[in-house]
Design an enzyme around this catalytic site. Structure first.
Site, short mmCIF file in Angstrom:
data_model
loop_
_atom_site.label_atom_id
_atom_site.label_comp_id
_atom_site.label_asym_id
_atom_site.label_seq_id
_atom_site.Cartn_x
_atom_site.Cartn_y
_atom_site.Cartn_z
CD GLU A 50 -2.83 -1.06 2.50
OE1 GLU A 50 -3.45 -1.75 2.84
OE2 GLU A 50 -2.78 0.02 3.43
CG ASP A 61 -3.60 8.74 8.20
OD1 ASP A 61 -3.46 7.45 8.50
OD2 ASP A 61 -3.81 9.22 7.16
#
EC number: 4.2.1.20
Lengths: 278, 405
Positions: A50, A61
């Site tokens: 990824e 995040d």
């Protein structure tokens, strides 16, 4: 249509083991080093890669991945350069699946149709877009499927049985189960809860289920991988990268190796899961 | 704009939260079930007369509504044109319009059984309103505020702490309102099970832009009735400042289908539109951030750019999605005022009317100084005085004494 992702999970199923999925930010700490790091991942045991698309406002995040995105943007990374990075990787590796992960705005501004054509031709296999739930499938998910790219959906602890069918409806490649409610790099996944959740998702789909968020060590990776078709590690790799940088945040001679070594250790953890399961 | 005119400007959004192409629900899957719950709870509450009755009680006796519609006689004389009325939202408890929305959301949170409230704040007015109502109803309150704003809006930080809230300075990104909103969303995603996110403006994922608008529409509804009583007719124009745009939407929405009413929104032009500013409509284009599609300030790669305004409450690179739509269909005219223009208006209103406005509505006053003289003496102009300037006194004092810029 069969993507590299489908092929890879079919191979792994035959071998009877789970996938080790790595996450790193494109262009962190600079485009050239980033390409070297990505190239080193398959050799170190990554089964699926990824790659984060840097964004100024990554709402899901934690601090490590936020900082990685800002390092990349500071080094001049753009979505166009992220696609070039994938193209560079594909010169030597036509088998390892590449999934781009990030937020919708840079793609929307690039232009959805143009992005899908360019991503496909660069060698991208799938997309994970954090801020596109099934309610917004018309935006990118349906066009991506038409363009031959997998759209990998996140399922979370709040996705109940009533909602799961909607989440899985247009998902392909694999399902990414977010093992905690929270942001990347925050809490540690609880393996019995994960095992239960994966079993629940599997009652609704034949797709492989990979688990991410909260996996930092080879031990946790092994533990999680024994309950799922794959374990995803991001923040721990990003932290290893950051710890190898100099005081100004630039790459050093140690940077590529630091990531490769942790990748190898985590991959061994994941491979250990198969023995545990047998 | 060559977009077809709708039959009504007040019928949006559609059932997926879209105003034309704007709005929507661009959030992480973790939050989606909550947003659907919230939509359901709000729909039920709206239909429940007991909910409205309870809210009306608090609006009257706790907030102090209705807020006066005041004829600004000396400002009118000074400008020599339109008759200027100030909608005195700064007289509300907590000092701004923000409390109207917070009251509604806190009552919804109670209905939903949520005990932990989070909020983002720029100038601190939304944070203070949230801290106030959490104190009143005994709820835990955490307010995310950019570290830069913590610095420039100290009086409000102290107020929030006195009210028992925890203020979390946000060090990420540009350390202003945008980053406070990112951090609040990160908290929400982590604490979904017990937490209600009290958004301060008409932005964010559906249904927030709609429910905040509805709670703020009391401003426009009162204005309509008050103007009818005072002058016996509708106003001719409305002016309000816009960061996210909740005070403006609250004033504008009840008048959108009255074609004789000219409507002006005023964005913050900061140092000027060719330099650092916070005018998303004047200087931005449609993009996706914080759960909705709307006009945003960004670069060619879709990266969000830093906004700048002297006013912390307008220092945001986006705007509520319904404003983006009203801009594209041409119903509202969006103007902008610079830091210097707002500062001049701040001083003028203080001296002429004895009302120290917040720096945010000082932007609206700044445009009134241009619009009013060009209009006839029987023209009725309403300005939303959305907040009082107490919080800005230290900052403006420093600027006027030449200590900082």
């Amino acid at each position: 249509m069969t993507t590299r992702i489908d092929t890879r999970f079919a191979e792994l199923a035959k071998q009877g083991r789970s996938a080790f999925v790595t996450f790193l930010m494109a262009g962190d700490p600079d485009p050239a080093t980033s390409l070297e790091i990505i190239k080193a991942l398959p050799k170190s045991g990554a089964d699926v890669i990824e790659i984060g698309m840097p964004f100024t406002d990554p709402m899901a995040d934690g601090p490590s991945i936020q900082a990685a995105g800002l390092r990349a943007l500071k080094a001049g990374m753009t979505l166009k350069k992220t696609l070039e990075l994938v193209r560079g990787f594909r010169k030597d590796d036509n088998a390892t699946p590449i999934v781009l992960m990030g937020y919708y705005n840079p793609i929307y501004i690039y232009g959805v149709d143009k992005f899908l054509v360019d991503a496909k031709s660069a060698g991208v296999d799938g997309l994970i877009i954090v801020d596109l739930p099934p309610e917004e499938d018309n935006e990118l998910c349906l066009p991506a499927m038409k363009a031959g790219l997998n759209f990998i959906r996140l399922a979370t602890p709040t996705t109940d049985d009533k909602r799961l069918p909607a989440v899985l409806a247009n998902t392909s490649g694999f399902v990414y189960y977010v093992s905690i409610t929270g942001i990347t790099g925050a809490a540690t996944a609880d393996s019995s809860a994960v095992s239960e959740a994966v079993a629940r998702i599997k009652r609704h789909t034949k797709l492989p289920v990979c688990v991410g968020f909260g996996i930092r060590t080879p031990e946790t990776a092994r533990d999680i991988a024994s309950h799922a078709n794959g374990a995803v590690v991001g923040t721990a790799l990003v932290d290893a990268l950051r710890n190898s940088l100099d005081a100004e945040g630039r790459a050093t001679g140690k940077t590529v190796n630091a990531v490769a070594e942790l990748t190898a250790a985590l991959a061994q953890g994941v491979r250990g899961a198969q023995q545990a399961a047998e | 704009m060559n977009i077809a005119k709708p039959n009504s400007y007040r019928s949006g959004p559609d059932d997926r939260g879209h105003f034309g192409i704007f709005g929507g629900r661009f959030v992480a899957e973790t939050l989606m079930p909550l947003i659907l719950d919230l939509e359901k709870a709000y729909t039920e509450a709206k239909a429940d007369p007991a909910f409205q009755a309870e809210m009306n009680g608090y609006l009257k006796n706790y907030v102090g509504r209705p807020s006066p519609l005041y004829f600004a006689e000396r400002l009118t004389e000074h400008l020599g044109g339109a008759r200027i009325y100030l909608k005195r939202e700064e007289l509300n408890h907590t000092g701004s319009h923000k409390v109207n929305n917070v009251l509604g959301q806190i009552m919804l949170a109670r209905r939903m059984g949520k005990k932990r409230i989070i909020a983002e704040t720029g100038a601190g007015q939304h944070g203070v309103a949230t801290a106030t109502l959490c104190a009143r109803f005994g709820l835990e309150c955490i307010v995310y505020m950019g570290a830069v704003d913590v610095e420039r809006q100290q009086p409000n930080v102290i107020r929030m702490e006195m009210l028992g809230a925890t203020v979390m300075p946000v060090q990420s990104g540009t350390r202003t309102l945008k980053d406070a909103m990112n951090e609040a969303l990160r908290d929400w995603v982590t604490n979904v099970h017990n937490t209600f996110y009290c958004i301060g403006t008409v932005a964010g994922p559906h249904p927030y832009p709609t429910l905040v608008r509805d709670f703020q529409s009391i401003i426009g509804n009162e204005t309509k009735a008050q103007m009818q009583e005072i002058e016996g007719r509708l106003p001719d124009s409305l002016v309000a400042c816009i960061g996210g745009g909740s005070n403006a939407m609250g004033l504008f929405h009840p008048f959108l289908d009255d074609p004789s009413v000219e409507i002006f929104g005023v964005e913050a032009a900061g140092h000027g539109l060719t330099q650092l500013h916070a005018a998303s409509i004047a200087g931005g284009r449609p993009g996706v951030l914080h759960g909705n599609r709307t006009y945003l300030l960004m670069d060619a790669d879709g990266q969000i750019q830093d906004a700048h305004s002297i006013s912390a409450g307008l220092d945001y690179p986006g705007i509520g999605p319904e404003h983006s739509w009203l801009h594209e269909v041409g119903r509202v005219n969006y103007l902008s005022a610079t830091d210097d223009e707002a500062l001049a208006a701040f001083q003028l209103l203080s001296k002429l009317e004895g009302i120290i406005p917040a720096l945010e509505p000082a932007h609206a006053i700044a445009k009134v100084l241009e619009l009013a003289p060009k209009r006839p003496r029987d023209h009725l102009m309403v300005v939303n005085l959305s907040g009082r300037g107490d919080k800005d006194v230290p900052q403006v004092g420093d600027i006027l004494r030449g200590k900082s810029k």
